[in-house]
Design a protein around this motif. Structure first.
Motif, PDB file in Angstrom:
ATOM      1  N   CYS A 142      38.594  37.380  33.227  1.00 18.02           N
ATOM      2  CA  CYS A 142      37.872  37.321  34.496  1.00 18.02           C
ATOM      3  C   CYS A 142      37.651  38.732  35.030  1.00 18.02           C
ATOM      4  CB  CYS A 142      38.693  36.497  35.486  1.00 18.02           C
ATOM      5  SG  CYS A 142      38.092  36.512  37.173  1.00 18.02           S
ATOM      6  N   LEU A 143      36.482  38.966  35.606  1.00 16.89           N
ATOM      7  CA  LEU A 143      36.163  40.213  36.300  1.00 16.89           C
ATOM      8  C   LEU A 143      35.886  39.864  37.759  1.00 16.89           C
ATOM      9  CD1 LEU A 143      33.601  41.662  33.712  1.00 16.89           C
ATOM     10  CD2 LEU A 143      36.069  42.114  33.816  1.00 16.89           C
ATOM     11  N   ALA A 144      36.448  40.632  38.689  1.00 13.88           N
ATOM     12  CA  ALA A 144      36.334  40.285  40.106  1.00 13.88           C
ATOM     13  C   ALA A 144      36.133  41.519  40.966  1.00 13.88           C
ATOM     14  CB  ALA A 144      37.577  39.535  40.570  1.00 13.88           C
ATOM     15  N   VAL A 145      35.423  41.323  42.084  1.00 15.46           N
ATOM     16  CA  VAL A 145      35.259  42.372  43.092  1.00 15.46           C
ATOM     17  C   VAL A 145      35.403  41.732  44.467  1.00 15.46           C
ATOM     18  CG1 VAL A 145      33.714  43.747  41.639  1.00 15.46           C
ATOM     19  CG2 VAL A 145      32.745  42.121  43.278  1.00 15.46           C
ATOM     20  N   SER A 146      35.805  42.527  45.426  1.00 12.17           N
ATOM     21  CA  SER A 146      35.877  42.023  46.793  1.00 12.17           C
ATOM     22  C   SER A 146      34.488  42.036  47.418  1.00 12.17           C
ATOM     23  CB  SER A 146      36.840  42.870  47.629  1.00 12.17           C
ATOM     24  OG  SER A 146      36.379  44.216  47.701  1.00 12.17           O
ATOM     25  N   VAL A 147      34.306  41.206  48.433  1.00 15.40           N
ATOM     26  CA  VAL A 147      33.058  41.190  49.200  1.00 15.40           C
ATOM     27  C   VAL A 147      33.248  42.159  50.364  1.00 15.40           C
ATOM     28  CG1 VAL A 147      31.460  39.787  50.559  1.00 15.40           C
ATOM     29  CG2 VAL A 147      32.615  38.795  48.557  1.00 15.40           C
ATOM     30  N   PRO A 148      32.563  43.305  50.366  1.00 14.34           N
ATOM     31  CA  PRO A 148      32.838  44.325  51.380  1.00 14.34           C
ATOM     32  C   PRO A 148      32.479  43.862  52.783  1.00 14.34           C
ATOM     33  CG  PRO A 148      30.851  44.875  50.146  1.00 14.34           C
ATOM     34  CD  PRO A 148      31.475  43.695  49.443  1.00 14.34           C
ATOM     35  N   ASN A 149      33.339  44.204  53.738  1.00 18.66           N
ATOM     36  CA  ASN A 149      33.079  43.929  55.158  1.00 18.66           C
ATOM     37  C   ASN A 149      32.825  42.454  55.451  1.00 18.66           C
ATOM     38  OD1 ASN A 149      33.135  46.793  55.776  1.00 18.66           O
ATOM     39  ND2 ASN A 149      31.101  46.916  54.857  1.00 18.66           N
ATOM     40  N   SER A 150      33.411  41.580  54.638  1.00 20.22           N
ATOM     41  CA  SER A 150      33.265  40.152  54.881  1.00 20.22           C
ATOM     42  C   SER A 150      34.025  39.769  56.150  1.00 20.22           C
ATOM     43  CB  SER A 150      33.812  39.356  53.698  1.00 20.22           C
ATOM     44  OG  SER A 150      33.836  37.977  53.961  1.00 20.22           O
ATOM     45  N   PRO A 151      33.513  38.822  56.949  1.00 17.92           N
ATOM     46  CA  PRO A 151      34.230  38.389  58.156  1.00 17.92           C
ATOM     47  C   PRO A 151      35.635  37.886  57.860  1.00 17.92           C
ATOM     48  CG  PRO A 151      31.972  37.571  58.170  1.00 17.92           C
ATOM     49  CD  PRO A 151      32.204  38.165  56.817  1.00 17.92           C
ATOM     50  N   THR A 152      35.834  37.310  56.698  1.00 19.72           N
ATOM     51  CA  THR A 152      37.166  36.966  56.209  1.00 19.72           C
ATOM     52  C   THR A 152      37.283  37.501  54.788  1.00 19.72           C
ATOM     53  OG1 THR A 152      38.763  35.173  55.882  1.00 19.72           O
ATOM     54  CG2 THR A 152      36.483  34.712  55.265  1.00 19.72           C
ATOM     55  N   ALA A 153      38.472  37.974  54.425  1.00 17.23           N
ATOM     56  CA  ALA A 153      38.650  38.608  53.116  1.00 17.23           C
ATOM     57  C   ALA A 153      38.229  37.658  51.999  1.00 17.23           C
ATOM     58  CB  ALA A 153      40.099  39.032  52.928  1.00 17.23           C
ATOM     59  N   ALA A 154      37.268  38.082  51.190  1.00 17.88           N
ATOM     60  CA  ALA A 154      36.713  37.235  50.138  1.00 17.88           C
ATOM     61  C   ALA A 154      36.478  38.067  48.884  1.00 17.88           C
ATOM     62  CB  ALA A 154      35.409  36.593  50.596  1.00 17.88           C
ATOM     63  N   ALA A 155      36.469  37.390  47.751  1.00 21.19           N
ATOM     64  CA  ALA A 155      36.172  38.039  46.474  1.00 21.19           C
ATOM     65  C   ALA A 155      35.333  37.097  45.631  1.00 21.19           C
ATOM     66  CB  ALA A 155      37.453  38.411  45.736  1.00 21.19           C
ATOM     67  N   ILE A 156      34.515  37.668  44.761  1.00 18.79           N
ATOM     68  CA  ILE A 156      33.746  36.873  43.810  1.00 18.79           C
ATOM     69  C   ILE A 156      34.100  37.330  42.405  1.00 18.79           C
ATOM     70  CG2 ILE A 156      31.846  36.385  45.399  1.00 18.79           C
ATOM     71  CD1 ILE A 156      30.219  38.561  43.992  1.00 18.79           C
ATOM     72  N   SER A 157      33.902  36.441  41.443  1.00 19.99           N
ATOM     73  CA  SER A 157      34.286  36.771  40.077  1.00 19.99           C
ATOM     74  C   SER A 157      33.410  36.033  39.087  1.00 19.99           C
ATOM     75  CB  SER A 157      35.751  36.393  39.835  1.00 19.99           C
ATOM     76  OG  SER A 157      35.910  34.975  39.864  1.00 19.99           O
ATOM     77  N   ILE A 158      33.440  36.501  37.864  1.00 19.71           N
ATOM     78  CA  ILE A 158      32.894  35.737  36.749  1.00 19.71           C
ATOM     79  C   ILE A 158      34.023  35.560  35.749  1.00 19.71           C
ATOM     80  CG2 ILE A 158      30.500  36.434  37.075  1.00 19.71           C
ATOM     81  CD1 ILE A 158      32.143  37.861  34.088  1.00 19.71           C
ATOM     82  N   SER A 159      34.065  34.394  35.118  1.00 18.92           N
ATOM     83  CA  SER A 159      35.127  34.104  34.164  1.00 18.92           C
ATOM     84  C   SER A 159      34.555  33.395  32.954  1.00 18.92           C
ATOM     85  CB  SER A 159      36.219  33.249  34.814  1.00 18.92           C
ATOM     86  OG  SER A 159      35.684  32.033  35.305  1.00 18.92           O
ATOM     87  N   GLY A 160      35.171  33.653  31.814  1.00 19.56           N
ATOM     88  CA  GLY A 160      34.712  33.037  30.579  1.00 19.56           C
ATOM     89  C   GLY A 160      35.709  33.270  29.464  1.00 19.56           C
ATOM     90  N   PRO A 161      35.409  32.775  28.291  1.00 20.52           N
ATOM     91  CA  PRO A 161      36.297  33.005  27.147  1.00 20.52           C
ATOM     92  C   PRO A 161      36.488  34.500  26.908  1.00 20.52           C
ATOM     93  CG  PRO A 161      34.633  31.363  26.628  1.00 20.52           C
ATOM     94  CD  PRO A 161      34.232  31.960  27.933  1.00 20.52           C
ATOM     95  N   ALA A 162      37.698  34.874  26.553  1.00 19.12           N
ATOM     96  CA  ALA A 162      37.997  36.294  26.347  1.00 19.12           C
ATOM     97  C   ALA A 162      37.114  36.913  25.284  1.00 19.12           C
ATOM     98  CB  ALA A 162      39.473  36.452  25.973  1.00 19.12           C
ATOM     99  N   GLY A 163      36.656  36.116  24.343  1.00 20.24           N
ATOM    100  CA  GLY A 163      35.782  36.644  23.294  1.00 20.24           C
ATOM    101  C   GLY A 163      34.398  37.005  23.794  1.00 20.24           C
TER     102      GLY A 163
END
Length: 267
Positions: free
Chosen positions: A215-236
């Motif tokens: 999985c790769l993830a980043v935070s959502v900057p200056n979000s009204p509530t702390a949030a993050a988005i990500s993409i996930s998939g098979p390690a290959g």
């Protein structure tokens, strides 16, 4: 529902807050947020020290919140967040997920992998939205699922800029159980991972929550509530090589989502 008598009588009190808001409401919500930051349970003296408000003012506000069901007074005379907040939080999470879905859908289109949005709720990560990959082999995380931060990319992204002592306190409360043999299980190891997030601008879950999933993830900057988005998939498929192209996409979508979420909040 009872009305608040906490119009405040201390010398620094003002009838209204900046921007024309009601000061007692602002103070009450500030206390609720401070309780959440402290793990959900605090004493009046802790709230007074953290907020700078006098004890009589805090006591009046808390008495009203208790009467409304948003706070509970424990037998040990400490205060905890109350059950009525659950319904509000669930409704807000569903709405937040609805707003996020078009942005997650674009992540899926541009990366081909499952896209997720998560929040830090107390000491846990809660997934509030997901758009699945179109691949036959894809990752699926149930919306509403709760996990501990130390074994997830979104958890690292959300805690990357939290002071180290607060991170240690959170880890002490939750423990650091191993979900896989690659899960980070020491505070020092996790703090080192957070330092890497700050340097690189993104977080990685490398088979740490589930074997075979990256999985790769980043935070959502200056979000009204702390949030993050990500993409996930098979390690290959979600390899270190593709991170070079996927991370800028994640960061761009996070920035656009931040603007959208802020536009939903009152100025």
């Amino acid at each position: 529902m009872p009305t608040s008598s906490a119009s405040t009588t201390d010398a620094s009190a003002k009838p209204t807050a900046a921007g024309g808001g009601v000061q007692s409401l602002e103070r009450a919500f500030d206390l609720l947020e401070r309780m959440a930051d402290a793990g959900g349970e605090v004493g009046l003296s802790e709230l007074s020290a953290a907020s700078g408000l006098p004890l009589p003012t805090i006591h009046r506000l808390m008495r009203t919140l208790v009467a409304c069901g948003y706070v509970r007074q424990q037998p040990n005379r400490r205060y905890s967040l109350g059950p009525r907040l659950i319904r509000l939080g669930e409704s807000a999470s569903r709405l937040l997920g609805t707003w996020a879905r078009p942005y997650l859908a674009r992540l899926v289109e541009e990366t081909g992998e499952t896209a997720n949005m998560a929040l830090l709720d107390g000491d846990e990560i809660v997934y509030v939205a997901q758009v699945p990959s179109k691949h036959s082999m894809r990752m699926f995380t149930e919306v509403g699922r709760r996990v501990l931060p130390h074994s997830t990319g979104v958890g690292k992204a959300l805690l990357a800029h939290t002071p180290a002592d607060e991170v240690r306190a959170l880890l002490a409360r939750t423990g650091m159980p191993a979900a896989t043999e690659k899960t980070i299980t020491t505070p020092e190891g996790f703090l080192e991972a957070l330092e890497q997030v700050r340097k690189s601008g993104y977080a990685v879950d490398d088979n740490e929550q589930e074997v075979g999933v990256r999985c790769l993830a980043v935070s959502v900057p200056n979000s009204p509530t702390a949030a993050a988005i990500s993409i996930s998939g098979p390690a290959g498929r979600v390899t270190e090589a593709v991170a070079e192209s996927f991370v800028p996409i994640l960061q761009g979508v996070a920035a656009e989502l931040s603007v959208a979420l802020q536009s939903q909040s009152p100025a």
